[in-house]
Enzyme design. Structure first.
Site, PDB file in Angstrom:
ATOM      1  CB  SER A 188      -0.952  -0.039   1.195  1.00 52.13           C
ATOM      2  OG  SER A 188      -1.947   0.941   1.095  1.00 52.13           O
ATOM      3  CD  GLU A 303      -5.323  -4.160  -4.008  1.00 47.85           C
ATOM      4  OE1 GLU A 303      -5.454  -3.627  -2.889  1.00 47.85           O
ATOM      5  OE2 GLU A 303      -4.334  -4.844  -4.321  1.00 47.85           O
ATOM      6  CG  HIS A 395      -5.475  -2.521   0.258  1.00 51.19           C
ATOM      7  ND1 HIS A 395      -4.621  -2.401  -0.821  1.00 51.19           N
ATOM      8  CD2 HIS A 395      -4.980  -1.702   1.219  1.00 51.19           C
ATOM      9  CE1 HIS A 395      -3.668  -1.530  -0.521  1.00 51.19           C
ATOM     10  NE2 HIS A 395      -3.861  -1.103   0.704  1.00 51.19           N
TER      11      HIS A 395
END
Length: 484
Positions: A188, A303, A395
């Site tokens: 991320s 995601e 995610h």
């Protein structure tokens, strides 16, 4: 036994357990407190004698700490790193440096879910680093611009990471690491930070390979003027520097929108400051002005869903607001690619829009940019749902597999025991990541050769297979839209 290592920065005494030596809470930067708040970090002073490295340092100041953090708390005095190394002596080992995720707002190098002991057992030296987050890591302000010899401000989190990498280059050999084989990997905002360092002249030559997991890249970055103007609305720099850290932290929501813009810049994250980040990331990678090193680049199947959980998009009106706000130049095409014909379809459509614009596009374009410059690229798509899960993977879903911590799934995920496929896939991923750090090639995974390609990817799921063309229609639209 408590091992002692004499590094150039000073001697440290760590812990030994299960064939792994751990050296925790080692300072690489001076505490960025008082007059050093919102300044470029200074190297930590070298110390005499043997420093106790048996416990983690503090997490960066943040409003929401990871549930898995083992740090004693949060503090501005957070510029520390942690090292895990094989206990047995041997030739210099490849080094893997972990950058935590957390939307640039939170995170911890002490999170048990990303403990790197498993890589030490794969004969790699693992390092996790803390850097400033949120308002302490990214604030720009007219007063900061005025006092800077470079006329810049913000990006203190990136400057922390650069200082940590310099410390590693200088000191890691003492811990058995090879300073000429340093692989950065992160998820991320951690992956996004690595991508920005690839394009930063200040980080050139500080690393040799990268693994970018769901990197939030190829998004528009705010410029210095806009970011400084927003920061100036919080008050004078003199007043802000004298406020207690908790009161500064309480100002963060004034700079963080409740609903993130998908095609517009954010303030409390890296900006184009002219020193650390000299141009828009998209422009740097498109023009080839970046460090083209071997890379693994990948993303998760879903995601977006978890990251829009608080957004008011449970009906057609909410979906339409997101479309019109973020894609005013072509709402018709946006609606065609992310359709919602009923209230029930609104949230999934926005989740797909979010995931594609914030993560999937950057994954593909980073891989393509590296490939254009001739760097080896290995792309993946993670599709394995945890045993018992009915959706995802979301995610960050691959992180527990990367670190072999399937007993600790991501926040919000099911906590049922992993099945045999979960365990086998985790073993394969750990070996592939370690092989890449050692050689620049992940080798075969799940019995299948991983293609060196930007558009063909390995799907890491219930089985391993090669895929191509995944969501290209949506990503082509988003890429073209960003160029308008």
């Amino acid at each position: 036994m408590r091992p002692v290592v004499a590094a150039p920065a000073g001697a440290v005494q760590g812990l030994r357990e299960g064939g792994v030596d751990r050296f925790l809470g080692i300072p690489y930067g001076a505490p960025p407190v008082g007059p050093l708040r919102w300044r470029a970090p200074r190297p930590a002073e070298e110390w005499q004698g043997v420093r106790d490295a048996g416990s983690f340092g503090h997490d960066p100041m943040q409003r929401s700490r990871p549930a898995g953090s083992r740090a004693p708390g949060c503090s501005e005095d957070c510029l520390t790193l942690n090292i895990r190394a094989p206990a047995e002596p041997g030739p210099p080992r490849a080094v893997m440096v972990w950058f935590f995720g957390g939307s640039f707002m939170h995170g911890s190098a002490a999170d048990i879910r990303s403990d790197g002991a498993i890589f030490a057992r794969e004969d790699v030296v693992h390092v996790s680093i803390n850097s400033r987050t949120g308002i302490f890591g990214w604030l720009a302000h007219p007063g900061l611009v005025a006092e800077s010899s470079h006329g810049s401000a913000g990006n203190y989190g990136l400057l922390d990471q650069i200082l940590a990498l310099r410390w590693i280059r200088r000191n890691i050999a003492a811990f058995g690491g090879d300073p000429s084989r340093v692989t950065l990997f992160g998820v991320s905002s951690g992956g996004a930070s690595i991508a920005l360092l690839m394009a930063s002249p200040l980080a050139a030559g500080l690393f040799d390979r990268v693994i970018l997991q769901s990197a939030g890249s190829f998004r528009p970055l705010a410029g210095l003027a806009a970011a400084a103007e927003a920061g100036g609305e919080l008050g004078s720099l003199e007043d802000l520097r004298t406020l207690p850290a908790e009161e500064v932290l309480a100002l963060e929501p004034r700079l963080v929108p409740a609903v993130r813009g998908l095609t517009t810049p954010r303030i409390l994250r890296p900006i184009v400051d002219g020193e650390v980040v000299v141009q828009q990331e998209r422009a740097a990678f498109r023009s080839g002005q970046f460090s083209a090193v071997p890379a693994i680049v990948g993303s998760n199947l879903d995601e977006g869903s978890r990251l829009i959980a608080s957004w008011p998009v449970d009906d057609m009106a909410g979906w339409r607001t997101i479309v019109d706000t973020n894609f005013p130049l072509d709402p018709a095409r946006t609606c065609a690619l992310y359709p919602a014909a009923s209230d029930a379809e609104a949230r999934p459509a926005v989740a797909a829009m979010f995931g594609d614009s914030q993560f999937q596009l950057g994954t593909r374009e980073l891989a393509r940019a590296l490939r254009r410059k001739g760097a080896p690229v290995y792309r993946y798509l993670f599709t394995k749902r945890r045993a018992g899960a009915v959706d995802g993977p979301h995610h960050g879903g691959e992180v527990s597999y990367v670190f072999g911590h399937l007993d600790r799934p991501p926040a919000g995920a099911v906590e049922t025991p992993p099945d045999e496929r979960d365990l086998a896939l985790s073993r394969d991923i750990v070996r592939a990541w370690a092989s890449f750090a050692k050689t620049g090639n992940p080798g075969a995974i799940g019995g299948l050769d991983w293609p060196e390609d930007a558009d063909r990817m390995i799907e890491l799921g219930e089985s391993v297979q090669v895929r191509s063309g995944w969501r290209d229609e949506q990503l082509d639209f988003l890429d073209a839209y960003a160029e308008r």
